[in-house]
Design a protein around this motif. Structure first.
Motif, PDB file in Angstrom:
ATOM      1  N   CYS A  77      16.372  50.456  -6.848  1.00  0.00           N
ATOM      2  CA  CYS A  77      15.907  49.120  -7.210  1.00  0.00           C
ATOM      3  C   CYS A  77      14.428  49.084  -7.589  1.00  0.00           C
ATOM      4  O   CYS A  77      14.028  48.281  -8.433  1.00  0.00           O
ATOM      5  CB  CYS A  77      16.129  48.137  -6.056  1.00  0.00           C
ATOM      6  SG  CYS A  77      17.667  48.382  -5.137  1.00  0.00           S
ATOM      7  N   CYS A  80      12.826  48.872 -11.234  1.00  0.00           N
ATOM      8  CA  CYS A  80      12.768  47.608 -11.975  1.00  0.00           C
ATOM      9  C   CYS A  80      12.070  46.500 -11.178  1.00  0.00           C
ATOM     10  O   CYS A  80      11.380  45.668 -11.752  1.00  0.00           O
ATOM     11  CB  CYS A  80      14.173  47.122 -12.328  1.00  0.00           C
ATOM     12  SG  CYS A  80      14.993  48.137 -13.571  1.00  0.00           S
ATOM     13  N   HIS A  81      12.299  46.471  -9.867  1.00  0.00           N
ATOM     14  CA  HIS A  81      11.776  45.350  -9.079  1.00  0.00           C
ATOM     15  C   HIS A  81      10.432  45.659  -8.429  1.00  0.00           C
ATOM     16  O   HIS A  81       9.874  44.808  -7.735  1.00  0.00           O
ATOM     17  CB  HIS A  81      12.804  44.921  -8.021  1.00  0.00           C
ATOM     18  CG  HIS A  81      14.013  44.258  -8.627  1.00  0.00           C
ATOM     19  ND1 HIS A  81      13.979  42.989  -9.179  1.00  0.00           N
ATOM     20  CD2 HIS A  81      15.281  44.695  -8.802  1.00  0.00           C
ATOM     21  CE1 HIS A  81      15.185  42.676  -9.647  1.00  0.00           C
ATOM     22  NE2 HIS A  81      15.992  43.699  -9.442  1.00  0.00           N
ATOM     23  N   TYR A 103      20.221  31.358  -3.339  1.00  0.00           N
ATOM     24  CA  TYR A 103      21.556  31.857  -2.987  1.00  0.00           C
ATOM     25  C   TYR A 103      21.871  31.410  -1.565  1.00  0.00           C
ATOM     26  O   TYR A 103      21.350  31.963  -0.603  1.00  0.00           O
ATOM     27  CB  TYR A 103      21.609  33.377  -3.073  1.00  0.00           C
ATOM     28  CG  TYR A 103      21.251  33.898  -4.447  1.00  0.00           C
ATOM     29  CD1 TYR A 103      22.224  34.065  -5.427  1.00  0.00           C
ATOM     30  CD2 TYR A 103      19.930  34.219  -4.762  1.00  0.00           C
ATOM     31  CE1 TYR A 103      21.896  34.530  -6.692  1.00  0.00           C
ATOM     32  CE2 TYR A 103      19.594  34.684  -6.024  1.00  0.00           C
ATOM     33  CZ  TYR A 103      20.578  34.832  -6.976  1.00  0.00           C
ATOM     34  OH  TYR A 103      20.245  35.284  -8.214  1.00  0.00           O
ATOM     35  N   ASN A 118      23.054  39.953 -16.644  1.00  0.00           N
ATOM     36  CA  ASN A 118      22.204  40.165 -17.827  1.00  0.00           C
ATOM     37  C   ASN A 118      21.675  41.603 -17.847  1.00  0.00           C
ATOM     38  O   ASN A 118      22.467  42.542 -17.866  1.00  0.00           O
ATOM     39  CB  ASN A 118      21.083  39.138 -17.874  1.00  0.00           C
ATOM     40  CG  ASN A 118      21.634  37.710 -17.892  1.00  0.00           C
ATOM     41  OD1 ASN A 118      22.650  37.448 -18.526  1.00  0.00           O
ATOM     42  ND2 ASN A 118      20.987  36.809 -17.193  1.00  0.00           N
ATOM     43  N   MET A 120      20.318  43.247 -15.490  1.00  0.00           N
ATOM     44  CA  MET A 120      20.453  43.958 -14.215  1.00  0.00           C
ATOM     45  C   MET A 120      21.815  44.631 -14.157  1.00  0.00           C
ATOM     46  O   MET A 120      22.851  43.974 -14.312  1.00  0.00           O
ATOM     47  CB  MET A 120      20.313  42.970 -13.055  1.00  0.00           C
ATOM     48  CG  MET A 120      20.888  43.499 -11.766  1.00  0.00           C
ATOM     49  SD  MET A 120      19.720  43.534 -10.444  1.00  0.00           S
ATOM     50  CE  MET A 120      20.811  43.961  -9.089  1.00  0.00           C
TER      51      MET A 120
HETATM   52  C1  HEC Z   1      17.471  48.202 -14.686  1.00  0.00           C
HETATM   53  C2  HEC Z   1      16.625  47.315 -13.932  1.00  0.00           C
HETATM   54  C3  HEC Z   1      17.122  46.809 -12.603  1.00  0.00           C
HETATM   55  C4  HEC Z   1      17.542  47.540 -11.499  1.00  0.00           C
HETATM   56  C5  HEC Z   1      17.650  49.044 -11.379  1.00  0.00           C
HETATM   57  C6  HEC Z   1      17.832  46.573 -10.476  1.00  0.00           C
HETATM   58  N1  HEC Z   1      17.609  45.311 -10.945  1.00  0.00           N
HETATM   59 FE1  HEC Z   1      17.853  43.606  -9.881  1.00  0.00          FE
HETATM   60  N2  HEC Z   1      17.443  42.510 -11.533  1.00  0.00           N
HETATM   61  C7  HEC Z   1      17.064  43.029 -12.771  1.00  0.00           C
HETATM   62  C8  HEC Z   1      16.935  41.919 -13.720  1.00  0.00           C
HETATM   63  C9  HEC Z   1      16.524  42.073 -15.167  1.00  0.00           C
HETATM   64  C10 HEC Z   1      17.254  40.742 -13.011  1.00  0.00           C
HETATM   65  C11 HEC Z   1      17.323  39.306 -13.554  1.00  0.00           C
HETATM   66  C12 HEC Z   1      18.766  39.069 -13.952  1.00  0.00           C
HETATM   67  C13 HEC Z   1      18.952  37.692 -14.568  1.00  0.00           C
HETATM   68  O1  HEC Z   1      19.147  36.744 -13.807  1.00  0.00           O
HETATM   69  O2  HEC Z   1      18.874  37.610 -15.792  1.00  0.00           O
HETATM   70  C14 HEC Z   1      17.556  41.152 -11.643  1.00  0.00           C
HETATM   71  C15 HEC Z   1      17.917  40.262 -10.622  1.00  0.00           C
HETATM   72  C16 HEC Z   1      18.091  40.613  -9.312  1.00  0.00           C
HETATM   73  C17 HEC Z   1      18.326  39.683  -8.230  1.00  0.00           C
HETATM   74  C18 HEC Z   1      18.392  38.176  -8.362  1.00  0.00           C
HETATM   75  C19 HEC Z   1      16.984  37.656  -8.442  1.00  0.00           C
HETATM   76  C20 HEC Z   1      16.904  36.173  -8.647  1.00  0.00           C
HETATM   77  O3  HEC Z   1      15.780  35.652  -8.567  1.00  0.00           O
HETATM   78  O4  HEC Z   1      17.933  35.524  -8.886  1.00  0.00           O
HETATM   79  C21 HEC Z   1      18.420  40.420  -7.087  1.00  0.00           C
HETATM   80  C22 HEC Z   1      18.644  39.883  -5.677  1.00  0.00           C
HETATM   81  C23 HEC Z   1      18.287  41.791  -7.455  1.00  0.00           C
HETATM   82  N3  HEC Z   1      18.093  41.892  -8.811  1.00  0.00           N
HETATM   83  C24 HEC Z   1      18.373  42.845  -6.566  1.00  0.00           C
HETATM   84  C25 HEC Z   1      18.418  44.169  -6.955  1.00  0.00           C
HETATM   85  C26 HEC Z   1      18.699  45.248  -6.047  1.00  0.00           C
HETATM   86  C27 HEC Z   1      18.950  45.076  -4.556  1.00  0.00           C
HETATM   87  C28 HEC Z   1      18.688  46.393  -6.789  1.00  0.00           C
HETATM   88  C29 HEC Z   1      18.976  47.805  -6.299  1.00  0.00           C
HETATM   89  C30 HEC Z   1      20.272  48.009  -5.688  1.00  0.00           C
HETATM   90  C31 HEC Z   1      18.380  46.021  -8.163  1.00  0.00           C
HETATM   91  N4  HEC Z   1      18.226  44.662  -8.224  1.00  0.00           N
HETATM   92  C32 HEC Z   1      18.260  46.922  -9.206  1.00  0.00           C
HETATM   93  C33 HEC Z   1      16.857  44.345 -13.058  1.00  0.00           C
HETATM   94  C34 HEC Z   1      17.189  45.404 -12.237  1.00  0.00           C
END
Ligand code: HEC
Length: 143
Positions: A77, A80-81, A103, A118, A120
């Motif tokens: 994670c 990206c985050h 949520y 999207n 993610m």
């Molecule tokens: C390739 C990049 C990427 C990776 C790797 C990734 N994310 Fe994300 N994540 C995103 C993006 C982009 C969004 C926004 C999605 C949207 O709502 O359009 C997001 C959204 C989220 C959200 C919701 C946030 C919100 O404000 O609604 C959560 C919770 C989250 N990710 C958790 C995780 C976790 C836990 C992991 C690892 C297991 C992870 N992400 C891995 C890109 C990524």
């Protein structure tokens, strides 16, 4: 002229070498420094990824679920985050309070991680439900 300089350099190198005693400890100090510097950067590289450590709980040891969640976060994670969950150009910041507002149920949040949304990617095939629950606990309780 270049020849002359090279000869001079060689002469000084030989001179320095034959002045034994003084040279060897210096080499050892240099090697020691190299070991320390390399060791430190290796330890930093493997260990943390800069995501905050899980603090020890009431029993004096960190909650193993949170420790496992941190590993998942660093592996899957943080790219990206952000290591601290502050977000990067590839993913939004993960703020625990805001996530709790957005949520209502844990299942909704777990579904975002399992199915993706999207840009993610979904992690259902990569992480077990327990791993997803653990990483979300880490996000909510530690980040
Ligand atoms: C390739 C990049 C990427 C990776 C790797 C990734 N994310 Fe994300 N994540 C995103 C993006 C982009 C969004 C926004 C999605 C949207 O709502 O359009 C997001 C959204 C989220 C959200 C919701 C946030 C919100 O404000 O609604 C959560 C919770 C989250 N990710 C958790 C995780 C976790 C836990 C992991 C690892 C297991 C992870 N992400 C891995 C890109 C990524």
């Amino acid at each position: 002229m270049a020849d002359g300089e090279a000869q001079f350099a060689m002469a000084s190198a030989v001179g320095a070498g034959s002045r034994t005693g003084g040279q060897r400890p210096l080499v050892m100090v240099a090697a020691w420094w190299l070991a320390v510097v390399l060791g430190a950067s290796l330890a930093a590289g493997c260990g943390s990824g800069d995501s905050p450590e899980v603090a020890a709980g009431p029993e004096g040891t960190p909650d193993p679920v949170l420790v496992a969640g941190r590993e998942v976060f660093i592996d899957r994670c943080a790219s990206c985050h952000g290591a601290g969950g502050g977000g990067t150009g590839d993913g939004p910041g993960l703020d625990a309070d805001r996530l709790r507002e957005k949520y209502a149920a844990h299942d909704e949040l777990a579904a975002v991680v399992a199915e993706g949304r999207n840009r993610m990617p979904g992690f259902a095939g990569l992480l077990t439900a327990d791993e997803i629950a653990a990483v979300l606990r880490y996000v909510n309780e530690v980040l």
